[in-house]
Design a protein around this motif. Structure first.
Motif, mmCIF file in Angstrom:
data_model
loop_
_atom_site.group_PDB
_atom_site.id
_atom_site.type_symbol
_atom_site.label_atom_id
_atom_site.label_comp_id
_atom_site.label_asym_id
_atom_site.label_seq_id
_atom_site.Cartn_x
_atom_site.Cartn_y
_atom_site.Cartn_z
ATOM 1 N N UNK A 48 0.851 -1.183 0.000
ATOM 2 C CA UNK A 48 0.000 0.000 0.000
ATOM 3 C C UNK A 48 0.896 1.246 0.000
ATOM 4 N N UNK A 49 1.735 1.367 1.028
ATOM 5 C CA UNK A 49 2.617 2.529 1.133
ATOM 6 C C UNK A 49 3.708 2.253 2.147
ATOM 7 N N UNK A 50 4.867 2.848 1.933
ATOM 8 C CA UNK A 50 5.946 2.790 2.903
ATOM 9 C C UNK A 50 6.557 4.177 3.054
ATOM 10 N N UNK A 51 7.206 4.379 4.192
ATOM 11 C CA UNK A 51 7.910 5.634 4.444
ATOM 12 C C UNK A 51 9.153 5.293 5.247
ATOM 13 N N UNK A 52 10.320 5.793 4.804
ATOM 14 C CA UNK A 52 11.534 5.459 5.538
ATOM 15 C C UNK A 52 11.928 6.589 6.483
ATOM 16 N N UNK A 54 14.193 8.634 6.344
ATOM 17 C CA UNK A 54 14.580 9.865 5.666
ATOM 18 C C UNK A 54 13.410 10.635 5.101
ATOM 19 N N UNK A 55 12.209 10.070 5.263
ATOM 20 C CA UNK A 55 11.012 10.745 4.782
ATOM 21 C C UNK A 55 10.574 10.351 3.386
ATOM 22 N N UNK A 56 11.308 9.459 2.751
ATOM 23 C CA UNK A 56 10.919 9.028 1.411
ATOM 24 C C UNK A 56 9.722 8.107 1.492
ATOM 25 N N UNK A 57 8.771 8.315 0.602
ATOM 26 C CA UNK A 57 7.565 7.505 0.576
ATOM 27 C C UNK A 57 7.459 6.746 -0.735
ATOM 28 N N UNK A 58 6.738 5.642 -0.658
ATOM 29 C CA UNK A 58 6.483 4.821 -1.843
ATOM 30 C C UNK A 58 5.045 4.346 -1.755
ATOM 31 N N UNK A 59 4.284 4.610 -2.791
ATOM 32 C CA UNK A 59 2.877 4.223 -2.815
ATOM 33 C C UNK A 59 2.605 3.290 -3.989
ATOM 34 N N UNK A 60 1.626 2.421 -3.798
ATOM 35 C CA UNK A 60 1.107 1.681 -4.935
ATOM 36 C C UNK A 60 0.516 2.691 -5.905
ATOM 37 N N UNK A 61 0.803 2.523 -7.171
ATOM 38 C CA UNK A 61 0.374 3.506 -8.167
ATOM 39 C C UNK A 61 -1.128 3.758 -8.114
ATOM 40 N N UNK A 62 -1.897 2.705 -7.890
ATOM 41 C CA UNK A 62 -3.351 2.830 -7.938
ATOM 42 C C UNK A 62 -3.922 3.589 -6.743
#
Length: 124
Positions: A48-52, A54-62
């Motif tokens: 779904x989403x992650x955040x490290x 350092x503040x970087x986020x990654x989301x599922x495109x949808x």
């Protein structure tokens, strides 16, 4: 050594919002990342989403634009704000945390822990 406690799931109508929380506690030296995954019936678990740290986020495109992940470093808690929910968002949502343990300190390995999951059901 580490416990993750999730909360905030439930039943909501399509178009509504929910906010999930996940608090990590235990022998934590540092948290490298926190995230959310989900698993719908008959499907594989998906990001779904992650955040490290350092503040970087990654989301599922949808899910970009509807879901927002945040972290409160003061209390080792991650939140998932879910807006404009759709029936296809129905799933068990799992919190994950990548942690360095106190016993190893800053040079130690990172371990991933999982919460038990919280059910989110979106009715049409």
């Amino acid at each position: 050594q580490v416990q993750l406690v999730e909360s905030g799931g439930g039943l909501v109508q399509a178009g509504g919002s929910l906010r999930l929380s996940c608090a990590a506690s235990g022998s934590i030296f540092s948290i490298r990342a926190m995230g959310w995954y989900r698993q719908a019936p008959g499907k594989q678990r998906e990001l779904v989403a992650t955040r490290n740290s350092g503040g970087m986020t990654n989301y599922a495109d949808s899910l970009k634009g509807r879901f927002t992940i945040s972290i409160n470093n003061a209390n080792n808690t991650t939140y998932l704000q879910m807006n404009s929910l759709k029936p296809e968002d129905t799933a068990v949502y799992y919190c994950s945390t990548d942690i360095q343990l106190q016993q190893y300190g800053s040079g130690g390995p990172t371990f991933r822990y999982w919460g038990r999951g919280t059910q989110v059901t979106v009715s049409s």
